[in-house]
Motif scaffolding. Structure first.
Motif, mmCIF file in Angstrom:
data_model
loop_
_atom_site.group_PDB
_atom_site.id
_atom_site.type_symbol
_atom_site.label_atom_id
_atom_site.label_comp_id
_atom_site.label_asym_id
_atom_site.label_seq_id
_atom_site.Cartn_x
_atom_site.Cartn_y
_atom_site.Cartn_z
ATOM 1 N N LEU A 1 2.099 5.808 -8.460
ATOM 2 C CA LEU A 1 2.283 5.734 -7.234
ATOM 3 C C LEU A 1 3.756 6.137 -6.638
ATOM 4 C CD1 LEU A 1 0.863 2.164 -6.488
ATOM 5 C CD2 LEU A 1 -0.339 4.303 -6.937
ATOM 6 N N LEU A 2 3.738 6.748 -5.553
ATOM 7 C CA LEU A 2 5.166 7.490 -5.060
ATOM 8 C C LEU A 2 5.632 6.510 -3.731
ATOM 9 C CD1 LEU A 2 4.032 11.203 -5.296
ATOM 10 C CD2 LEU A 2 5.369 9.574 -7.041
ATOM 11 N N THR B 1 2.276 3.013 -12.468
ATOM 12 C CA THR B 1 3.724 3.390 -12.314
ATOM 13 C C THR B 1 4.269 3.838 -11.075
ATOM 14 O OG1 THR B 1 3.218 4.450 -14.724
ATOM 15 C CG2 THR B 1 4.990 5.288 -13.483
ATOM 16 N N LEU B 2 5.292 3.438 -10.544
ATOM 17 C CA LEU B 2 5.785 3.640 -9.402
ATOM 18 C C LEU B 2 7.188 4.244 -9.533
ATOM 19 C CD1 LEU B 2 4.674 0.284 -9.141
ATOM 20 C CD2 LEU B 2 5.169 1.098 -6.714
ATOM 21 N N ILE B 3 7.333 5.275 -8.702
ATOM 22 C CA ILE B 3 8.534 6.102 -8.491
ATOM 23 C C ILE B 3 9.127 5.936 -7.210
ATOM 24 C CG2 ILE B 3 9.572 8.506 -8.737
ATOM 25 C CD1 ILE B 3 7.047 9.049 -10.443
ATOM 26 N N VAL C 1 -3.253 3.673 -2.452
ATOM 27 C CA VAL C 1 -3.428 2.516 -3.297
ATOM 28 C C VAL C 1 -2.682 1.261 -2.649
ATOM 29 C CG1 VAL C 1 -3.384 1.610 -5.685
ATOM 30 C CG2 VAL C 1 -4.029 3.916 -5.207
ATOM 31 N N SER C 2 -3.672 0.374 -2.941
ATOM 32 C CA SER C 2 -2.978 -1.245 -2.480
ATOM 33 C C SER C 2 -3.184 -1.970 -3.583
ATOM 34 C CB SER C 2 -3.729 -1.912 -1.378
ATOM 35 O OG SER C 2 -3.777 -0.945 -0.340
ATOM 36 N N THR D 1 0.923 -1.057 -0.015
ATOM 37 C CA THR D 1 -0.022 -0.121 0.053
ATOM 38 C C THR D 1 1.003 1.174 -0.110
ATOM 39 O OG1 THR D 1 -1.652 -1.220 1.360
ATOM 40 C CG2 THR D 1 -1.844 1.363 1.177
ATOM 41 N N THR D 2 0.499 2.023 -0.989
ATOM 42 C CA THR D 2 1.619 3.351 -1.117
ATOM 43 C C THR D 2 0.631 4.507 -1.699
ATOM 44 O OG1 THR D 2 3.711 4.014 -1.400
ATOM 45 C CG2 THR D 2 2.491 2.986 -3.378
ATOM 46 N N GLY D 3 1.208 5.682 -1.441
ATOM 47 C CA GLY D 3 0.347 6.906 -1.610
ATOM 48 C C GLY D 3 0.240 7.123 -3.206
#
Lengths: 215, 703
Positions: free
Chosen positions: A135-136, A103-105, A56-57, A47-49
């Motif tokens: 997602l960050l 998309t993750l950073i 978002v999970s 789970t992340t912002g």
């Protein structure tokens, strides 16, 4: 050796505290730990912002095919795929077919590729990208959980929640834009197989790109 | 003089030119390139048709790095896109050993500060002397610090064509020579690996390394996927070599093939730490090993076939003839009795093989490096074997009839003692079989000794079953006995004739003793043979004499045998330690084998034939006589410049045992033909039974 470690470390910290003692630096060198993500097993939950401010999970998309794309907009390997619209085309194709694209950073603050939520949304707009969400992960928790080492680094989770692909976007590990046409796109192939209910032919490849700028 | 001035001017122009080129701004908007490149040459002029070395030199900004051939978890190796004049060809880079650059959870392999990457360029023959040649290309690379920047630059080298031989370039030659010296040499030691679901364990058979002197060991895989590159590598240094255990990589198929890479070892010497880098190829072995590993079923089949063929070997056939003739005589005997004899014989063979297997397994568990025929490395065993075969030969010659009951020449096959006799014939056949290696056997036994004890035992028993099978079937299936010849006086003559292969075997065993234990050993063995002959004669003489005389003669004969055995036991080992290791290795045209010598020759691009042999290996000696030392083969080898190395396994030698092991073998002979031109090419493994044709064809094919 120590000099190099020192300079990298200070850059990574983004503080310029050149006075840090060398022994301390060596002690702080990242220890290797086995990642929990393994192709053929359940994709680890996270789970992340998101840039929207909401959390978002992975579990939110149970029963759907999910693509995870690690990115860093200033990395020349990422730019190869965005400047040629290769990544955007794949996103459009995937999300158009009902696939969730995250998309993750994982760049930490002060490092290349780190963006605030509004900057991330602006990048999405200017590049005409179409991920489901950006997602960050500035702490790198999710990235390390998946063993993401590169940008771009691609993962696919199938409808049962199993990790079915990990690795590169295609088979041309270069920054040359001319290598995009004619490359074998592993992600597209894997998505087609998953959609058809078939096993992924090439489930694991060597990801290529810039290292993820973890803290 | 003029030419030299011209060359100097060309060089100056070149340096200035390349410096100017480097000042040109790199693309992608970078202000100043992080890497300055230059194309170096070891020659100042080009000789037509010659191959010479050039190199890409990278001067890397402090804190930045470029990448090795396997960049690790990210990055990309440098490359050159050539635009060479027609007829010129350029090879691939040869890579000096890299540094480890850990970046978060990733590990990368690369270079910092400065690196020289050599590559070979071959000039065409039709170059006009005096003309000038421009070698041009575009070099591209990725350079990373915290961030990564792709850079590229044109490179060029303008060289005149030499009139005779090329002159060295005073600046490039030493730089390139130093870089080439640092390029990892082929490992002198065989390597293998096993893979579990989580780990890969790499074993490098480097015996004799002193654990307290090894400061660091690291394996750099040539390709991504087999091992987790960022994971720690747990090294242990033992007397027989180095093992490295590391987390297994994500690419499952990578552990089904050999793992290539570079092993870097840092050794503490008196003056400090020196780093040695070796290229090595680790072959898969055991659990998790893939395509190369033999399945148990296949090993069993090979062992069975090998055992069957053993029946025809010159050391075994005469022994079996005793049994076979008994059968011919008594083909009409009650089937149940014959069947029991067949079974007793089979049990004898299997029990003996179990003993051999047990000894082998126990010794291996104790860390001994041994293989099939290991008993023959003991001069005592060889002497005793000579005595046994000699006694059997005398019996066949008719000098003495040992155990009339079981040899079946006169009395009934039936009777309790008869079954014991059949059992011991089985044991004797096994003993007689030890000096022989049949086709298929080497592979099966090589597999067996690397397996857990149960699998190893099964393979040995399959071999025994193969040996026992022909006789067993004849006793079990009465119908087949119809094919047996009709008994008659011819049998005596054939038996007498079959004594001679045994006498020959005895003569050969005595020669083996001479290699192992020197003149004292031969003296003891020959004296023992005379005593045994005398005992046999005595025994035969009194066969029909009254009981008391027979008894006295038997005791005397037995005493003589005991003396003979004592001679063999006492004379053997003491002398063994003193004699030089191998006289056969120094024979004409052969150089003694050592892994270092092999690596040297291969690095020098020479083709090499390796003959792994032992004085007690009959097949080896036959091969040397009928194939290896014939003028046609010698001629073929000479024409191709093949260097012949002989590895003598007459005495136990852990290094040779490991070489055998690396080819999945555990016994001699083993013949390897290494092609010329480079260390990466695999050797051809030739059959265990050689002929001129096989050798000449192999020479043509491989070289």
């Amino acid at each position: 050796m120590i000099e190099r470690a020192l300079s990298r470390r200070t850059f990574l910290a983004g503080t310029g505290l050149a006075a840090l003692g060398a022994p301390h630096i060596l002690a702080a060198a990242p220890a290797w730990a086995a990642t929990t993500a393994k192709v053929g097993t359940a994709a680890p939950a996270f789970t992340t912002g998101a840039t929207t401010g909401k959390n978002v999970s992975l579990g939110d998309y149970k029963g759907q095919i999910v693509v995870l794309e690690w990115t860093n907009h200033d990395c020349p390997y990422v730019r190869k795929h965005y400047d040629t619209s290769n990544m955007q085309a794949l996103q459009k194709e995937a999300t158009g077919g009902g696939v969730i694209w995250l998309t993750l950073i994982s760049s930490s603050p002060g490092t290349q590729g780190y963006v605030t939520p509004p900057q991330a949304d602006e990048l999405t707009a200017t590049r005409q990208a179409s991920p489901t969400a950006v997602l960050l992960d500035p702490t790198g928790v999710v990235g390390k959980m998946y063993g993401a080492t590169n940008t771009p680094h691609m993962y696919i989770v199938d409808k049962t929640g199993m990790l079915v692909y990990a690795g590169a976007i295609d088979d041309r590990p270069t920054t040359r834009r001319s290598d995009v046409p004619g490359a074998q796109n592993y992600v597209r192939e894997a998505l087609q197989s998953v959609a058809a209910g078939q096993p992924v032919k090439t489930p694991v490849t060597r990801a290529y790109g810039c290292t993820v700028k973890y803290a | 003089m003029q030419l030299r001035d011209f060359r100097l001017a060309a060089l100056v122009a070149l340096i200035l030119g390349s410096a100017l080129l480097l000042r040109a701004p790199a693309p992608a908007g970078a202000a100043e390139p992080k890497v300055r490149v230059e194309l170096l040459s070891e020659v100042a002029s080009i000789a037509p048709g010659e191959t010479f070395w050039v190199a890409l030199r990278q001067e890397i900004a402090p804190g930045w790095h470029t990448y090795w051939m396997n960049p690790g978890d990210s990055g990309e190796p440098p490359r050159i896109e050539w635009a060479l004049p027609s007829g010129f060809t350029a090879g691939d880079f040869v890579w000096p050993p890299p540094e480890r650059i850990a970046v978060g959870p990733a590990m990368t392999y690369g270079y910092s500060q400065s690196v020289v990457l050599p590559l070979a360029v071959t000039a065409p023959r039709d170059l006009a002397p005096g003309s000038r040649i421009a070698l041009r290309g575009q070099a591209s690379w990725i350079v990373c610090e915290k961030i990564c920047i792709p850079e590229e630059a044109p490179i060029a080298l303008i060289l005149p064509v030499a009139n005779g031989t090329a002159q060295p370039d005073p600046r490039g030659a030493p730089l390139i020579a130093a870089a080439r010296r640092s390029v990892p040499a082929p490992s002198p030691w065989p390597a293998s690996f096993t893979a579990s679901s989580d780990t890969v364990t790499l074993t490098v058979a480097a015996p004799g390394l002193a654990a307290d002197r090894v400061a660091e060991v690291w394996f750099y895989p040539a390709r991504w996927g087999a091992i987790e590159q960022a994971a720690p590598q747990r090294a242990s240094i033992r007397p027989d070599g180095v093992t490295l255990t590391v987390a297994r990589g994500p690419l499952s198929e990578a552990v089904a093939a050999p793992i290539d890479g570079v092993l870097v070892m840092a050794e503490r010497l008196d003056g400090g730490v020196t780093r040695q880098a070796f290229t090595l190829r680790a072959e898969p072995r055991g659990p998790g090993g893939g395509a190369h590993a033999l399945s148990l079923l296949r090993a069993l089949a090979l062992a069975l076939a090998g055992g069957l063929v053993l029946n025809l070997m010159p050391c075994v056939l005469p022994v079996l003839s005793i049994k076979a003739f008994g059968l011919v005589h008594h083909a009409s005997e009650r089937p149940a009795v014959l069947r029991r004899h067949g079974l007793a014989y089979t049990v004898g063979v299997l029990a003996s093989f179990a003993v051999v297997a047990g000894a082998l397994i126990a010794l291996r568990a104790g860390g001994e490096q041994i293989g099939w025929g290991f008993q023959l490395q003991s001069p005592v065993f060889v002497t005793l074997l000579a005595f046994v075969l000699f006694a059997v030969a005398l019996s066949l010659s008719g000098v003495v009839v040992i155990g009339t009951r079981w040899s079946g020449t006169g009395q009934a096959l039936a009777g309790r003692a008869g079954y014991a006799g059949s059992f011991f014939t089985g044991a004797l056949a096994t003993v007689a079989a030890t000096p022989c290696t049949a086709p298929f056997m080497g592979v099966a036994i090589g597999y067996a000794v690397t397996q857990p004890w149960l699998a190893a035992l099964l393979v040995f028993e399959a071999l025994g079953l193969g040996l026992a099978l022909p006789f067993l079937l004849l006793t079990l299936v009465p119908a087949w006995r119809r094919f047996l010849p009709i008994p008659g006086p011819w049998m005596t003559r054939v038996q007498q004739l079959l004594a001679f292969p045994l006498y020959a075997s005895v003569a050969w065993l005595v020669w083996v003793v001479s290699q192992q234990a020197g003149p004292r050993g031969i003296a003891a063995a020959l004296a023992g043979l005379v005593l045994i002959a005398f005992a046999a004669w005595l025994h035969g003489l009194v066969r029909d004499a009254p009981w008391l005389r027979r008894r006295v003669a038997s005791v005397l004969a037995l005493a003589l045998v005991v003396v003979a055995v004592a001679l063999g036991v006492l004379a053997g080992p003491g002398a063994a330690a003193r004699t030089p290791a191998s006289s056969s290795a120094k024979s004409e045209g052969w150089e003694p084998f050592s892994p270092q010598r092999l690596a040297e020759l291969r690095a020098a691009g020479r083709p090499v034939f390796v003959n792994i042999t032992a004085a007690w290996c009959l097949t080896c000696l036959v091969n040397e006589r009928v194939a290896l030392s014939t003028p046609a083969v010698e001629d073929a080898f000479t024409r191709k410049g093949v260097v012949m190395l002989k590895a003598d396994w007459t005495r136990r030698d852990p290094i040779i045992t490991q070489v055998l092991g690396s080819f999945g073998r555990n016994g001699v002979p083993l013949y390897l033909l290494y092609p010329a031109g480079g260390t990466t090419r695999e050797p051809a493994v030739l059959p265990q039974i050689l002929s001129e044709r096989i050798l000449i064809d192999a020479t043509k094919e491989v070289l």
